[in-house]
Design a protein around this motif. Structure first.
Motif, PDB file in Angstrom:
ATOM      1  N   MET A  80       0.600  -1.009  -0.024  1.00 29.34           N
ATOM      2  CA  MET A  80       0.071   0.081   0.253  1.00 29.34           C
ATOM      3  C   MET A  80       0.795   1.325   0.094  1.00 29.34           C
ATOM      4  SD  MET A  80      -2.729   1.177   3.094  1.00 29.34           S
ATOM      5  CE  MET A  80      -4.013  -0.164   2.528  1.00 29.34           C
ATOM      6  N   SER A  81       0.459   2.215  -0.744  1.00 32.94           N
ATOM      7  CA  SER A  81       1.350   3.619  -0.894  1.00 32.94           C
ATOM      8  C   SER A  81       1.102   4.185   0.395  1.00 32.94           C
ATOM      9  CB  SER A  81       0.889   4.424  -2.033  1.00 32.94           C
ATOM     10  OG  SER A  81      -0.535   4.840  -1.875  1.00 32.94           O
ATOM     11  N   ILE A  82       2.001   4.997   0.838  1.00 33.71           N
ATOM     12  CA  ILE A  82       1.881   6.072   2.023  1.00 33.71           C
ATOM     13  C   ILE A  82       0.707   6.829   1.772  1.00 33.71           C
ATOM     14  CG2 ILE A  82       2.912   7.967   3.214  1.00 33.71           C
ATOM     15  CD1 ILE A  82       5.474   6.577   2.815  1.00 33.71           C
ATOM     16  N   ASP A  83       0.395   7.466   0.690  1.00 36.44           N
ATOM     17  CA  ASP A  83      -0.863   8.142   0.189  1.00 36.44           C
ATOM     18  C   ASP A  83      -2.233   7.313   0.576  1.00 36.44           C
ATOM     19  OD1 ASP A  83       0.640  10.284  -0.472  1.00 36.44           O
ATOM     20  OD2 ASP A  83       0.458   9.985  -2.529  1.00 36.44           O
ATOM     21  N   ASN A  84      -2.309   6.059   0.140  1.00 34.93           N
ATOM     22  CA  ASN A  84      -3.577   5.534   0.338  1.00 34.93           C
ATOM     23  C   ASN A  84      -3.649   5.039   1.953  1.00 34.93           C
ATOM     24  OD1 ASN A  84      -4.134   5.366  -2.212  1.00 34.93           O
ATOM     25  ND2 ASN A  84      -3.416   3.151  -2.587  1.00 34.93           N
ATOM     26  N   PHE A  85      -2.396   4.858   2.625  1.00 36.25           N
ATOM     27  CA  PHE A  85      -2.614   4.729   4.035  1.00 36.25           C
ATOM     28  C   PHE A  85      -3.130   5.773   4.691  1.00 36.25           C
ATOM     29  CE2 PHE A  85      -0.916   5.000   8.330  1.00 36.25           C
ATOM     30  CZ  PHE A  85      -0.953   3.770   8.694  1.00 36.25           C
ATOM     31  N   ARG A  86      -2.676   7.207   4.341  1.00 35.13           N
ATOM     32  CA  ARG A  86      -2.972   8.381   5.106  1.00 35.13           C
ATOM     33  C   ARG A  86      -4.265   8.556   4.798  1.00 35.13           C
ATOM     34  NH1 ARG A  86       2.849  11.609   4.416  1.00 35.13           N
ATOM     35  NH2 ARG A  86       3.977  10.418   6.027  1.00 35.13           N
ATOM     36  N   ARG A  87      -4.869   8.426   3.335  1.00 34.78           N
ATOM     37  CA  ARG A  87      -6.298   8.651   3.324  1.00 34.78           C
ATOM     38  C   ARG A  87      -7.268   7.795   3.789  1.00 34.78           C
ATOM     39  NH1 ARG A  87      -4.447   9.695  -2.265  1.00 34.78           N
ATOM     40  NH2 ARG A  87      -4.666   7.399  -2.906  1.00 34.78           N
ATOM     41  N   THR A  88      -6.814   6.256   4.008  1.00 31.28           N
ATOM     42  CA  THR A  88      -7.599   5.472   4.969  1.00 31.28           C
ATOM     43  C   THR A  88      -7.555   6.031   6.449  1.00 31.28           C
ATOM     44  OG1 THR A  88      -6.878   3.620   3.597  1.00 31.28           O
ATOM     45  CG2 THR A  88      -7.762   3.094   5.865  1.00 31.28           C
TER      46      THR A  88
END
Length: 563
Positions: A80-88
């Motif tokens: 998982m990308s850091i951006d996707n993690f932070r959106r979650t």
């Protein structure tokens, strides 16, 4: 101090109730399905732990700084990308980040000790040998329910009931009080019973490889190869083509997921002559010196029964040995017509024709045997396994095995025993049912006839395959049956069911092997040329694996006679 005393006394009951309301006594976090193993404890079906990964943003954000420098590692492990993690993370709700990750990856995640990260174990059914014995094992569906095969037949034994599962204290939302970080997935797990099958995985592999090769060479539609231990009825191998991988069962058609050789019936053809001659001798309709004139064809009413190859050199007088070696339909019909119909029908029923064997697979077919009265042509064609009779492969193997087993029909079976998960208690052991069919003397005579006919063909016919190149004292019979086509309301013009059934040694048989291939398009479609080479490969494998035979004590029990 005063407040503490007040809470411990005056408000003790209230606080206990509040605490209990915040936790529940749940069942085991991971109730594992029981193992299925072969006779030598080789694992065939196992439950393994995989993990779902959940993130609770509230707890994660409470300790932001320690976790930030681990976001990159976390993302790499989860793909998982850091951006996707932070959106979650920004959504603020508990979310599942990953599903079904391996134990190794779960261990790596646990070592990161990320706040708010939960690893929840889930059990996954796996079949380490993929296609091996899949038609016997079956598979487990998404809802953890056994589908087909032994997985279905023993679903309750393999699964623990709720009462048997170990309780574990959980939060009101179902999460364990003790989080799995560091991960300890099996502490509160429960395991189903262990199922031990009769099959030998090595022999099963040999049978499947030989059958696959035979199907590919002959262009057959489907096929089966069954190996029985004659005395006990244990199924040592049972290959059923088409094969499938139960790890990916959804990728296959419904027809591939069952075991057609237990579910579908077919007309057996000339292998059935073994039962006809045994019945005639047992009913004293003929004696071992029986001879008849075989002109190559027999007229009954408006029906003509023919031998393969019509006259095969012209009319001749033949005995029982030639009846088998030449596979004479005419002679078999003449013998069948000599047997009183009631006696013939009763003998076939005793051989198990028209009845389920009870082998242990769900959905087993009983085959077909038309009830009396029979017409003359029906009785005649029954003599060579066509017309009013249809069998399953396991049914035919069990029937002929009665000849190998001194006239005693012994129930074929796949289940050897069921033991507790810890291996300390034996919960069930198979006791095969046994009943007499023909006398030991009749069985001996038929065994000798089958042995002599095989030897005669090996000497006189260079194209005869079964037993060629093997140092076996072999008794057996080929079969080439016409195949019924419902759409034609008669027999197919160019389709056969090719088979060979044999047992060895002929004097005191230990192993019976039955090979049947449906609708071969190559190699002439004959039992000799299609099934014979497959039989040879399997028999060679048996000789290699069991040079001194199967030890009786290895089976662990004696067959149980029925009254």
């Amino acid at each position: 101090m005063v407040k503490t005393l007040f809470l411990q006394t005056e408000r003790a009951a209230e606080l206990r109730q509040t605490a209990e309301s915040q936790k529940v006594y749940a069942k085991a976090t991971t109730p594992f399905r029981g193992l299925i193993v072969d006779r030598f404890d080789e694992q065939l079906a196992i439950d393994t732990a995989r993990y779902d990964v959940y993130l609770r943003p509230v707890e994660y954000k409470a300790k932001t700084n320690p976790a930030k420098n681990k976001e990159k590692e976390l993302g790499e492990l989860l793909g998982m990308s850091i951006d996707n993690f932070r959106r979650t993370l920004a959504k603020g709700k508990t979310a599942r980040l990953a599903q079904g990750i391996s134990r190794a990856k779960a261990d790596s995640l646990a070592k990161l000790a990320v706040p708010g990260l939960d690893l929840m174990p889930q059990n996954y059914r796996e079949y380490p040998h993929k296609e091996l014995a899949a038609n016997l094992l079956g598979f487990v569906s998404w809802d953890k329910t056994g589908q087909s095969g032994m997985e279905q037949a023993l679903n309750e034994e393999l699964n623990l009931s709720p009462e048997e599962q170990k309780p574990v204290i959980s939060r009101i939302d179902g999460r364990p009080v003790t989080r799995l970080v560091p991960i300890k997935p099996l502490i509160n797990s429960s395991f189903g019973n262990k199922v031990v099958l009769t099959i030998d995985s090595k022999l099963q592999y040999k049978a499947e490889a030989a059958l696959r090769k035979g199907i590919e060479k002959s262009g057959g539609k489907q096929g089966a190869a069954i190996v029985l231990h004659s005395k006990t009825g244990e199924v040592l191998a049972w290959a059923s083509y088409p094969f499938f991988d139960p790890n990916n069962y959804s990728s296959y058609s419904a027809d591939s997921l069952g075991n057609w050789s237990a579910l579908q019936a077919y007309e057996p053809g000339s292998t059935f002559k073994i039962l006809t001659i045994a019945a005639a001798l047992d009913q004293k309709a003929i004696d071992p010196s029986f001879r008849c004139l075989d002109p190559g064809r027999l007229q009954i009413g408006n029906q003509t029964i023919r031998n393969h190859g019509e006259y095969r050199g012209g009319p001749r007088e033949i005995g029982l040995r030639e009846l088998f070696s030449l596979s004479s339909n005419v002679a078999s019909s003449l013998v069948a017509l000599k047997i009183p119909a009631q006696g013939f029908y009763g003998e076939l029923r005793d051989f198990g024709i028209g009845s389920k064997t009870g082998v242990g697979l769900p959905g087993e077919s009983a085959g077909h045997l038309k009830g009396l009265p029979w017409s003359g042509v029906e009785q005649a064609t029954t003599g060579f396994g066509q017309g009013v009779v249809a069998v399953t492969a396991i049914q035919m193997a069990a029937a002929v095995n009665a000849i190998a087993n001194d006239g005693q029909w012994v129930q074929p079976h796949i289940l050897k025993k069921i033991v507790s998960a810890d291996g300390r208690r034996e919960l069930k052991k198979t006791e095969a049912l046994v009943h007499p069919v023909v006398s030991p003397e009749v069985a001996r005579i038929v065994r000798e006839l089958l042995r002599d006919s095989v030897q005669e063909n090996l000497i006189n016919d260079p194209s005869y395959f079964p037993g060629r190149g093997l140092s076996l004292d072999l008794a057996g019979k080929t079969g080439t049956a016409q195949k019924y086509c419902p759409e034609l309301r008669g027999y197919c013009l160019d389709a056969t069911v090719a088979s060979f059934i044999g047992f060895f040694p002929s004097v005191k048989p230990e192993f019976l092997v039955y090979v049947v291939i449906d609708s071969p398009s190559e190699l002439g479609g004959w039992g000799n040329t299609v099934a014979g080479p497959v039989f040879n490969e399997i028999a060679s494998g048996i000789s290699y694996l069991y040079p001194k035979g199967l030890k009786v004590e290895e089976s662990g029990w004696w067959p149980k006679l029925t009254p």
